[in-house]
Motif scaffolding. Sequence first.
Motif: not given
Length: 234
Positions: A154-156, A200-201, A164, A134-135, A197-198, A162
């Motif tokens: 932007d990673y989780r 976010e941007r 950067q 998604e991101g 998938d982790r 989270g």
Amino acid sequence: MRKASRLFEIIQLLRLAKRPVTAAMLAEALEVTVRSIYRDIAALQAMRVPIEGGRGIGYILRPGFDLPPLMFSIEEMEAIVLSLALVDRTGDAALKQAAKRVNQKIAGAVPAPLREAMEGKALYAWGTIAPSPEGLDLSLVRGAIRDERKLRLDYRDELGRGSQRTIRPIALIYYSQSSNIVAWCELREAIRNFRSDRVERCVEAEGFFKGEGDALRALWTSGWTQATAAVSAI
């Protein structure tokens, strides 16, 4: 898209078309301006590619013109069919569309017996289809790998923490559940894998790493040899 590639794409689109194709339709398919298409058509006609038509009525490729045939054995064709089916199970939307275009191009260029083998629907790739992240646009990552351009994520992580990251992407690994970006992480100063998938941007970062890609991939793959040697020593 480079001009040479675009000219080839125009020929392919006209070869596969059942009716005249307007410049606007070609421009939309190739994501360029209509003016660029007019210039490309003129360039092809100057190279004696038999394209007929004009503005407002569309273009056709006169029968009799063809590109050199693709010479594949039956097993080579089956390998292509299965490879394209596997691509269709990834979460990379742009690659899926590219696989469909490859199918169309090959079907239009190979002799009839090989076309029948290609369209026989006897080979299947089965299993989980990876969802599109998604991101993250995976085509952006592939482009950054080719151009050796840095990306900012932007990673989780697996614990939900989270961060950067500015990365130098060097490879993409496709799994059935997800895909991993292999990159030099400037925060960790080491090669790291980032699950798509982790993310976010993802955006382009300032700067390139021109000329470093091969060395970073060699550093990455050298870790495989060390890990294999360690397992063998146990």
